[in-house]
Motif scaffolding. Structure first.
Motif, PDB file in Angstrom:
ATOM      1  N   GLN A 919       0.827  -1.200   0.000  1.00 48.71           N
ATOM      2  CA  GLN A 919       0.000   0.000   0.000  1.00 48.71           C
ATOM      3  C   GLN A 919       0.867   1.257   0.000  1.00 48.71           C
ATOM      4  N   GLN A1325      -2.759   4.371   7.988  1.00 52.25           N
ATOM      5  CA  GLN A1325      -4.049   4.738   7.432  1.00 52.25           C
ATOM      6  C   GLN A1325      -4.675   5.835   8.286  1.00 52.25           C
ATOM      7  N   ARG A1355      -4.844   8.733  14.169  1.00 54.62           N
ATOM      8  CA  ARG A1355      -5.540   8.212  12.986  1.00 54.62           C
ATOM      9  C   ARG A1355      -6.714   9.086  12.563  1.00 54.62           C
TER      10      ARG A1355
END
Length: 1535
Positions: A919, A1325, A1355
Motif C-alpha cells: 500500500q 491509514q 488516525r
C-alpha cells in the motif's frame, strides 16, 4: 477448541497478544488474573492511595516520606528468599502501575541517606519497566545530579552487605539493563567506567604482561592513567590505592561471587560436586534461585563481550579468571536443569573467541584467523620443544594433526599435575597460580585445550547449519520459547542492541534470530495442521489417518532420487533430491487448486507421525511434550523443484519448457512432487545413522505439509544472509562505522561527504520566489540570471549553489542534544539576525518542451515547509539522510520530490525505492507518476502492482508491452515525418533505420536551419519561412509561429526540435526490445538498464536478491519509506542487491524515512521481541545512536486540537495554516459537543474486560457503546466510509464485528463502517472519525508502549472518541501527557441532541448545549429514540401523502383541509420530510440504494418496532449472539 466471543471456534494461539502473566492458581491450566476491584481492595493499593497515588482531580494531599514504609513494603511484598522467580511479579506490577517509583521513591531519594531497601526498591521498579519495554530512565531526568548519585550508590550497594541470591539476581538484571542503555549519556558515563582500562588493576600479573606485550601501545595509556589517578588522589588528600576503586574491583568481585555461587550454592547439599555425582543429584537438591542467577550472569558477560566499548578491556578479565573453562567443568553445565546455562556458556565462549582484532576492533578475515592460530600454536611448540622434554612429540607434530580437542588432550596427558600447572600458570601464564582451581588437573587441561584448539570459523559454522528447522530445535524452549514469555528469565539468544562487533557479528545475530522466528511460526503451523489428520495405529501397526487437513496431506510414497557428490572442500552433498507422491482425492475443488498451485521454490515440510497405540490420558497429556502429544517424530524441510500429475506431465512450469497455449489442466488425483532436501541436514542425518546407529529418518515420512505463501519466504531471506556472510565486505565505506554503531554519528551527513552536488536544480520544488525565501530564512537570498546579473522579478525554476556549511533547521539534530541545542538556537537566532549570509539563487527560463500537450512537464503543487525543503536538500546530496515524519507531515510528498529532483540532477543514476507494505509503495509510486519523470523510466516489482490506481501497467511485463506499443507509435510518427520531408525510403521499419533517418535527414536539416538563422536574426518572419519541419507539426492545436518576433519563433522551433529529439531518443531506447526476442530477456533488460526508478517491497528484495545479483542489477541511490516498520535485516539486504565494483560499493545515497515514535516491525514471538529486541528497526537504532535526523514539523492531517494528543511526543510539531482556515476543520462535529473526548465505560452486566481464551481480551460494554455511537452517527447522516472503529486487541475487534453484524449490517441505512481493525493493523491509514476502544480494565497492557498510543491518537482527522476505563488509564505514568488532555473534558459522552443532521454551522470551539450520556444503556436508548423519531416522521409523511391523494378526488374545503379534519392538524410535508432528507442526504451519497428521495422502504416501515430494538441494542439473547458469531461481511474479512 475454546469458544470465544464473535468467532465460534477460534485458535487463540495464533492471534493472542502476549500479556505479562500473573501468578497461576495451583492446578489451574490458565493464568489467573485479578479483577480491578481486587486490585482496589489490595493492601498495596490502599497504601499507594494513602501515600503517593495522585487523584484525577489533583486535590490529593501531599504526605511525608516514611523510610520505614519503604522498608516494610520491600521486606513483606518484594523480597523473595528462594525459588525460580526473583520477584513476586504481581506485587511488583501493582506497585509499578501505582507510580511507586515516580511519586514516592524517586522524589524522596537522597544518595547520602537512602537505605538499602530504598535503593533495591528503585532497582526493582526500573527492572520492571525494562521488562515491560517502557522507558526505564525517563522519570530520573528531572534531577540529573541525583540520578548520577543513584547510579553511584548502586555501584557501591554491595559493600558491607550480604545479599540473598534473588537480590543478587535483581541487582545483576539492573546492571544488564544499564549496559544495554549506552545511548543514555548519564548511564553510559557511569557504567562504562567499569569497563575501562582501570579494570586491569585486578588482572593477574602474568595476564597483564601477556596483554601488554600483545598491545604495546597500551603501556603509554596505562602510565598516563596511573599518573592521573595519583594526581586526583593527591588533590583529595588521599594515597592512591587502585584496589579500593570501584572501577578496579567491581567486575572482578562480581565474577568471583558468581563462581562461588556456581560451586557452592547451586547444589547446596554438597560442598563439592564431582562428575560422578551429577547424575545422582535429585531435582529437589538444586537451588533454582542459584540456577537463575548463574544464567543471568552468563547473559551479563555475553552482553559485555558483544559490544566493543565494553569488550576491549573486559575480555582479558574474563579470560584471566577462566570463566568459560570453569563453567564447562561445573556440575550445572552437565545437569538436566542446566541446559539453558550450558547454551549460554557456549554463547559466551563464542564471543570470547570472536574473530576480531581486540586492539583495533576490526574484523579478521578467515586467512588472518587461521594464520593467527598457526602462529600461536607454532610458538607453543617452540616453547615446549626447548623447555618440556615430555612434550617433544607434540612439538614435532604438524599442527593439523593435533589442533583438535581429542588429539591435544591425549598429547598433554603425559604431564603430571605439577608439570601441567607449571606450564599453564608459570610459562604460558594463562591462569594465576593463586587460583584455587589451578590444583585441578581437568581444569588445567580444559584451559589448555580451550586456548589452543582450532575453532570452526563463522563462515564454516553458518554454511554447515541447515536452513530448515528440525524437531530438536523446534521445541527447545531455551531458543524458541512459547509466546507467553514474561521477561523474567533469560534465553540462549543473541540480542540486537546498539552496536555490533563486525558485519559478520551483525549478520550472524540476525541470521539466528530470523531463523528462530520462522521456526516458531512453522511450529505453530505444525501444531495447527497435524491434529486435524487424526493419526492412529491401524491393525498392521502402521500409522493411518482418519481425518483431513487443509495444509497437510498423507504421503503415498517417498524416495530419495539423487545424491550428488560434494563440492571441492566440502563434506556435505552438493544436492539431494527426492520424490514425494500424494493424493488429493479427499479434497474439494478449492483446496485441490491450492495444492495444485505449488510452484518452483515453494517450501514444504516432511513430517514423520507415529502416535501412541493407546490415546494419552489427561494426566499423561498434561505431562507430555507437544511432539509426544502429536506423535511427531521428525520434521524436515524441502523446496519444490517441479510437480507432475498422475500421467507424469509437468504442472506449473515457469522455465519456458511448456508454452502458455500448450498448457493443459492436470490429470488424475495423484501428484508427484520433486523436492530438494537440505544438504547440510541430510549429511547430519546420514552421519548419525553411520556413527550412532540412529534411525533412518528418510524412511519414516508419512505427511507432507505446506504453508501459506506469504508466510513462507523465510528460506530466501536466510539464504541471502548466508550469501552475505560468504562475500567480501559489502557496506559502503562512508556508512560502515555508523552501521556498526561507532565513530562520529554525523560522519555520513551530506556536509561531510566529498562528492557533493555544488549546484542543484530544484525544478518545481518552490512555487514562487517568496516560497524559496521562506525556506531559507537564515540567509539573504540573492536572485541572479544565468549571466550573473541580478534578477528583480525571479520566477521558478531555481538553481541553488549550496554551501557545505548550510545552516540546518533546529529539528535536524542528534536526538541526545535536542533540548539544550534548541534553547541555544533560540538565543543565537537574535544575535545572528544581522549576520545573514548570502545565498545565490540562479533563475533560468526552461527550454520550450514542445508544441503538444503531452510535452508539457507535470508540476508540483505542494508548498513544502522549510523542514521539508531541508530534507529534500539532504536527500539529493550524497550520504545518509534520515527523515522522521510524524503523522500527517507529508513524508510521501517529501520522498517523491527527492526522487524528482534527484532524477533531473543525476540523469545517469538509478534509484531503488523500498517500502514495508504494498500500500505504501503504491501510494509513493502513484505520486511519482504525477511528477515530471517519464513513465518509461519507472518500474514496479512484486505482486502489488495490480493495486496501482492507474491505467498503466508498471510491472516488468507491463513495461515491456508498453515499450513495444510505444515503439510502433513512434515508428509511425517517423513515417509521418519522412512523408512530410518527402523522403521516399521506408525509414520507419525498425529503430535502427529510424536512427539512420535521424542522422541523415532530420539532424542535418536542423543544423542547416540553425546555420541559416545565425545570420538572419533581424528578420521576424525568417524562422516561420524556412523551418524545415512545418508540415509535420501542422497537427498542433495552435499555430506554431507568429512571424512577429524572431526570438519567440526561434524558441518555438527549439521546442519542436526537442520534441523530435525526444522521439528519436525513445526509439533508441526501444532498440534493445527490438533486438531481444524473448519476454524474459526484455524484462531483465528493462530492470537492469532501462528503468531509472525501481520500486519494490523489502520482502521482494530479500526474496529475489540472488536473481538481482545474477542479472547484474545496479543502483546508486536507495530510498526507504516506512523504514521504522522494517526489520533490521530486511533494511540491510536492500542495500546489497548489487555486486561491488572494483572492491567498492556503488551506493551513494541512503535515504531513510520513517517514524520511530510509531509502532515497530511485527515480531510474532514475544521472546524475540522483548529479550532479543528483534523488533528494533535500523532506523530506530540509528536514532538511538544519535545520528542526526530531520524531523518534519508541520502536520496537515488532524484538527490542531486532536494533534495535541500526540504532538507532545515530537520536538516541535505544529500545524499547517490551512487546518485553521479550512471550513471543514473550523466547524464542530454535528451531534457532538467536542471534537475529541474520553468516554469512561463502567462495568457492563457486572463485568469489564474478559478473556474467553488466554490473552484474548474483550470488553462487551465498550463494544456495545462504540457500536451505539456509530449508529448514532449514521442516523445523523455521517458517511459510513468516513468512520473507522479501532481497538487494541484482536478479541475486541472480533467482538465489535459481531455486534456490527447483528445491529448494523442487516440494515442498509446503517451498514458496516469503513473498517473495524486493531490499532496495529491501521498504522499508515487514517479516517475522518475514529471510535477507539481500549478494552482493558485490570492492567493497562500493551498500550503502555507509547508508540501504540501515538498511532491510536493520530488516525483521526476530525473526530476521536476514546472508550476506556478512566480509573485505570489516568494512573499510567507513560500515557499521562495524552490522558491529562483527554481528562480536561467530561468523561461522559457529550452530545448535542438538538442537531439532527450531518451539517452544523457551530464553530469547533463552541460546545453548544451538551447532554452527558450516563452509560451504555442510555446511549442505546438515545439511538432507539432517534430511530423511533425517524419512523414517526416517515409515518406522518406517508399519511399526509395518502391524505393529499384522497383529497385530490374530493371537493376541497376552505384552506385546503379535508372534510372533518382541521386545517391546522395536517402535517406540513416540508416539515415532515425535513428530518428524513437531512438524514438521507449522506446515506444516498454513500450509495445506500434502499433510502431514496427521503423515503424509507415499506418493508422497513412495517418491521419498525422489531428493527428498532435490534439496531438500538436490545440485549435479549445478546450473549448467544456474541458467543456464536453470525460471520463477517466480505469487506471485514479482507481487513
Amino acid at each position: 477448541m475454546t469458544k470465544v466471543y464473535g468467532t465460534g471456534v477460534y485458535d487463540f494461539k495464533r492471534h493472542r497478544v502476549a500479556e505479562y502473566p500473573v501468578e497461576s492458581k495451583p492446578g489451574g491450566s490458565l493464568p489467573s488474573s485479578i479483577t480491578l476491584s481486587e486490585i482496589q481492595r489490595d493492601r498495596l493499593t490502599k497504601i499507594a492511595t494513602a501515600n503517593w497515588l495522585k487523584s484525577g482531580d489533583g486535590n490529593s494531599e501531599e504526605k511525608g516520606f516514611d523510610a520505614e514504609l519503604v522498608k516494610k513494603i520491600y521486606e513483606t511484598e518484594l523480597k523473595v528468599s528462594e525459588g525460580r522467580k526473583p520477584v513476586p511479579l504481581q506485587r511488583v506490577m501493582i506497585l509499578e502501575v501505582s507510580q511507586y517509583l515516580e511519586n514516592y521513591l524517586w522524589p524522596n531519594f537522597n544518595p547520602e541517606t537512602a537505605t538499602f531497601e530504598h535503593v533495591m526498591s528503585m532497582i526493582l521498579m526500573v527492572n520492571e519497566k525494562f521488562r515491560e519495554n517502557v522507558a526505564g530512565w525517563q522519570c530520573f531526568y528531572d534531577r540529573k545530579e541525583a540520578f548520577k548519585g543513584f547510579l553511584e550508590r548502586v555501584l557501591r550497594l554491595k559493600e558491607g552487605k550480604d545479599m540473598s541470591i534473588p537480590e543478587k539476581t535483581n541487582y545483576l538484571v539492573f546492571m544488564i539493563n544499564a549496559f544495554q542503555s549506552l545511548e543514555d549519556d548519564i548511564v553510559s558515563k557511569t557504567v562504562l567506567r567499569l569497563a575501562s582500562l582501570q579494570s586491569w588493576h585486578s588482572l593477574s600479573y602474568g595476564r597483564f604482561q601477556m596483554e601488554v606485550s600483545v598491545n604495546p601501545d597500551l603501556v603509554k595509556k596505562w602510565k598516563k592513567m596511573i599518573k592521573r589517578d595519583d594526581k586526583e588522589a593527591a588533590i583529595r588528600g588521599e594515597t592512591f590505592n587502585p584496589s579500593n576503586s570501584v572501577e578496579a574491583k567491581f567486575l572482578k568481585d562480581l565474577i568471583v561471587e558468581f563462581l562461588d555461587v556456581l560451586d557452592f550454592k547451586v547444589f547446596p547439599a554438597m560442598n563439592a560436586v564431582t562428575e560422578d555425582d551429577v547424575l545422582h543429584i535429585g531435582r529437589q537438591q538444586v537451588d533454582d534461585a542459584a540456577v537463575l542467577y548463574s544464567e543471568r550472569f552468563m547473559e551479563f558477560l555475553i552482553d559485555l563481550l558483544s559490544q566493543l566499548p565494553t569488550r576491549r578491556y573486559l575480555r582479558p578479565l574474563v579470560a584471566d579468571v577462566a570463566v568459560v573453562p570453569k563453567c564447562h567443568l561445573s556440575a550445572l553445565y552437565r545437569h538436566e536443569k542446566g541446559k539453558l546455562f550450558a547454551q549460554l556458556v557456549d554463547l559466551l565462549q563464542f564471543y570470547e573467541r570472536f574473530e576480531i582484532n581486540g586492539n583495533l576492533g576490526t574484523q579478521l578475515t578467515d586467512d588472518e584467523v587461521l594464520q593467527a592460530h598457526y602462529d600461536q600454536f607454532f610458538a607453543f611448540q617452540l616453547l615446549v620443544s626447548k623447555q618440556i622434554p615430555k612434550l617433544r612429540e607434540l612439538a614435532l607434530c604438524n599442527i593439523g594433526s593435533i589442533h583438535k580437542r581429542a588429539d591435544l588432550t591425549k598429547k598433554l596427558s603425559v604431564l603430571s599435575s605439577e608439570e601441567l600447572k607449571n606450564l599453564v600458570c608459570r610459562k604460558l601464564k594463562l591462569v594465576s597460580e593463586e587460583d584455587p582451581w589451578s590444583e585441578r588437573y581437568d581444569f588445567l587441561i580444559e584451559v589448555m585445550v580451550s586456548f589452543f584448539e582450532k575453532q570452526q570459523s563463522q563462515k564454516e559454522s553458518i554454511n554447515a547449519l541447515p536452513l530448515y528447522p528440525n524437531e530438536q530445535i523446534m521445541w527447545d524452549e531455551s531458543v524458541v520459547p512459547s509466546i507467553n514469555y514474561s521477561g523474567e528469565g533469560c534465553l540462549a539468544l543473541p540480542k540486537l542492541n546498539l552496536q555490533f562487533l563486525t558485519l559478520h557479528d551483525y549478520l550472524l545475530r540476525n541470521f539466528n534470530l530470523f531463523r528462530l522466528e520462522s521456526t516458531y511460526e512453522i511450529r505453530e503451523d505444525i501444531q495447527e495442521a497435524v491434529p486435524h489428520l487424526l493419526p492412529y495405529i491401524n491393525n498392521e501397526g502402521d500409522t493411518a489417518f482418519r481425518g483431513w487437513s487443509r495444509m497437510a496431506v498423507p504421503v503415498r510414497e517417498f524416495r530419495i532420487s539423487a545424491v550428488k557428490q560434494p563440492n571441492i572442500g566440502e563434506v556435505k552433498p552438493s544436492s539431494v533430491t527426492a520424490q514425494v507422491a500424494y493424493s488429493i482425492s479427499s479434497y474439494r475443488s478449492q483446496i485441490r487448486s491450492e495444492w495444485d498451485s505449488l510452484k518452483e521454490h515453494d517450501v514444504l515440510f516432511l513430517l514423520s507421525i507415529r502416535p501412541s497405540f493407546e490415546p494419552l490420558s489427561a494426566e499423561e497429556a498434561e505431562r507430555a511434550s507437544v511432539p509426544q502429544r502429536l506423535g511427531l517424530q521428525y520434521v524436515r524441510g524441502c523446496e519444490v523443484i517441479e510437480i507432475r500429475d498422475e500421467e507424469g506431465k509437468l504442472m506449473n512450469d515457469f522455465t519456458g519448457r511448456i508454452k502458455r497455449d500448450e498448457w493443459k489442466p492436470p490429470k488424475g488425483e495423484l501428484r508427484t512432487v520433486t523436492v530438494a532436501l537440505d544438504t547440510a541436514q541430510y549429511y547430519m542425518d546420514v552421519s548419525g545413522i553411520a556413527e550412532k546407529g540412529a534411525e533412518d529418518v528418510y524412511g519414516t515420512f508419512n505427511v507432507l505439509m505446506r504453508r501459506k505463501p506469504k508466510e513462507n519466504n523465510f528460506k530466501a531471506i536466510l539464504e541471502s544472509i548466508r550469501d552475505l556472510m560468504n562475500e567480501y565486505c559489502i557496506v559502503p565505506e562512508w556508512l560502515h562505522k555508523i552501521f556498526l554503531g561507532y565513530g562520529n554519528p554525523s560522519a555520513a551527513q551530506w556536509a561531510n561527504m566529498s562528492d557533493l552536488l555544488e549546484k542543484v536544480d530544484f525544478k518545481d520544488t518552490f512555487l514562487d520566489a517568496e516560497h524559496l525565501k521562506e525556506s531559507f530564512q537564515d540567509y539573504q537570498v540573492c536572485f541572479v540570471n544565468q549571466d550573473g546579473a541580478e534578477n528583480l522579478d525571479p520566477r521558478p525554476p531555481f538553481r541553488i549553489s549550496l554551501p557545505r556549511t548550510l545552516k540546518t533547521n533546529p529539528n535536524a539534530l542528534p536526538a541526545k542534544r535536542k533540548a539544550t541545542t534548541d534553547m541555544m538556537d533560540d538565543v543565537n537566532m537574535v544575535n545572528q539576525a544581522h549576520e545573514k549570509k548570502r545565498l545565490t539563487v540562479e533563475t533560468y527560463i526552461p527550454p520550450d518542451p514542445g508544441p503538444y500537450p503531452q510535452d508539457q512537464p507535470k508540476q508540483n503543487s505542494v508548498r513544502f515547509t522549510p523542514t521539508q525543503v531541508e530534507a529534500i536538500i539532504s536527500g539529493v546530496q550524497p550520504g545518509l539522510t534520515m527523515v522522521v515524519g510524524p503523522p500527517g507531515t507529508g513524508k510521501t510528498d517529501t520522498a517523491v520530490q527527492i526522487l524528482n529532483v534527484l532524477y533531473h540532477n543525476c540523469l545517469m543514476q538509478r534509484t531503488l525505492i523500498i517500502t514495508h507494505s504494498n500500500q505504501a509503495l503504491n501510494d509513493l509510486f502513484e505520486k511519482i507518476m504525477q511528477r515530471d519523470v517519464p513513465a518509461r523510466y519507472l518500474l514496479r516489482l512484486g505482486q502489488g502492482e495490480q493495486e496501482l490506481a492507474t491505467d498503466l501497467d508498471f510491472s516488468r511485463q507491463g513495461r515491456v508491452n508498453a515499450m513495444l506499443v510505444r515503439r510502433l507509435e513512434l515508428l509511425s510518427e517517423v513515417e509521418r515525418l519522412a512523408r512530410s520531408l518527402q523522403v521516399p525510403e521506408d525509414v520507419g521499419y525498425t529503430c535502427e533505420t529510424a536512427g539512420y533517418f535521424w542522422l541523415l535527414h532530420v539532424y542535418s536539416r536542423w543544423e542547416r536551419f540553425l546555420f541559416a538563422c545565425a545570420d538572419n536574426k533581424d528578420k521576424p518572419t525568417y524562422v516561420q519561412d524556412i523551418f524545415p519541419f512545418k508540415e509535420f507539426f501542422l497537427n498542433t492545436s495552435q499555430q506554431l509561429f507568429t512571424g512577429q518576433s524572431f526570438e519567440r519563433d526561434m524558441r518555438t522551433a527549439m521546442g519542436c526540435f526537442r520534441h523530435l529529439k525526444t522521439m528519436f531518443l525513445e526509439l533508441e531506447e526501444c532498440r534493445a526490445f527490438e533486438l531481444l526476442k524473448s519476454t524474459a530477456d526484455r524484462a531483465n533488460y528493462l530492470m537492469t538498464k532501462q528503468a531509472k526508478i525501481v520500486a519494490m517491497t523489502c520482502t521482494h528484495a530479500a526474496l529475489k536478491r540472488r536473481d538481482f545479483l545474477q542479472l547484474g542489477f545496479k543502483y546508486d541511490n536507495l530510498l526507504m519509506e516506512e523504514s521504522a516498520q522494517i526489520l533490521e535485516i530486511e533494511t540491510f539486504i536492500p542495500m546489497l542487491l548489487q555486486r561491488q565494483e572494483d572492491g567498492y560499493a556503488r551506493l551513494k545515497r541512503c535515504i531513510l524515512i520513517g517514524d520511530h515514535h510509531q509502532l515497530p516491525p511485527v515480531v510474532k514471538n514475544m521472546a524475540f521481541q522483548k529479550y532479543s529486541h528483534m523488533d528494533q528497526s535500523l532506523f530506530t537504532r540509528f536514532v538511538r545512536l544519535g545520528i542526526p535526523y530531520i524531523e518534519l514539523n508541520a502536520q496537515g492531517r488532524a484538527r490542531p486540537s486532536i494533534a495535541q494528543l500526540y504532538n507532545w511526543r515530537y520536538r516541535d510539531l505544529g500545524d499547517l495554516p490551512y487546518l485553521r482556515e479550512d471550513p471543514m476543520f473550523r466547524r464542530a462535529n454535528s451531534g457532538f459537543s467536542y471534537d475529541y473526548q474520553l468516554v469512561d465505560v463502567p462495568d457492563y452486566h457486572g463485568k469489564g474486560e474478559s478473556a474467553p481464551s488466554p490473552w484474548f481480551y474483550q470488553n462487551e460494554g465498550e463494544a456495545e457503546y462504540v457500536v451505539s455511537v456509530y449508529i448514532y452517527m449514521r442516523l445523523l447522516g455521517y458517511p459510513a466510509n468516513k468512520i473507522s472503529i479501532l481497538t487494541t486487541y484482536n478479541g475486541q475487534k472480533l467482538l465489535i464485528r459481531d455486534v456490527i453484524n447483528r445491529r448494523c449490517v442487516p440494515y442498509d441505512f446503517i451498514g458496516p463502517p469503513s473498517k473495524v481493525a486493531t490499532v496495529d493493523k491501521f498504522q499508515g491509514q487514517q479516517n475522518d472519525f475514529i471510535l477507539l476502544s481500549l478494552v482493558r480494565t485490570r492492567f493497562v497492557g500493551h498500550l503502555r508502549d507509547v508508540r501504540r498510543l501515538v498511532v491510536a491518537m493520530s488516525r483521526a482527522r476530525l473526530g476521536l472518541y476514546v472508550f476506556c476505563r478512566r480509573s485505570l488509564f489516568e494512573q499510567c505514568y507513560e500515557l499521562q501527557p495524552t490522558f491529562q488532555l483527554l481528562l480536561q473534558r467530561p468523561d461522559h459522552l457529550a452530545l448535542n441532541l438538538h442537531e439532527t443532521s450531518r451539517y452544523t454551522e457551530r464553530p469547533a470551539d463552541n460546545i453548544g448545549q451538551p447532554y452527558l450520556v450516563n452509560g451504555v444503556e442510555e446511549m442505546a436508548q438515545i439511538v432507539a429514540d432517534k430511530i423511533n423519531h425517524l419512523y414517526q416522521a416517515k409515518t406522518m409523511s406517508y399519511q399526509f401523502q395518502q391524505s393529499m391523494a384522497y383529497s385530490s378526488t374530493e371537493p376541497s374545503l376552505e384552506n385546503g383541509a379535508a372534510e372533518g379534519v382541521p386545517a391546522g392538524d395536517l402535517p406540513d410535508p416540508e416539515v415532515a420530510d425535513d428530518t428524513m432528507s437531512d438524514h438521507n442526504e449522506y446515506l444516498l451519497r454513500d450509495g445506500q440504494s434502499e433510502v431514496e428521495n427521503g423515503v424509507l422502504p415499506e418493508s422497513l416501515l412495517d418491521e419498525a418496532p422489531k428493527e428498532m430494538n435490534a439496531v438500538a441494542g436490545d440485549q435479549s439473547g445478546n450473549q448467544a449472539s456474541i458467543t456464536q458469531s453470525d460471520g463477517e461481511t466480505e469487506d471485514m474479512r479482507n481487513d
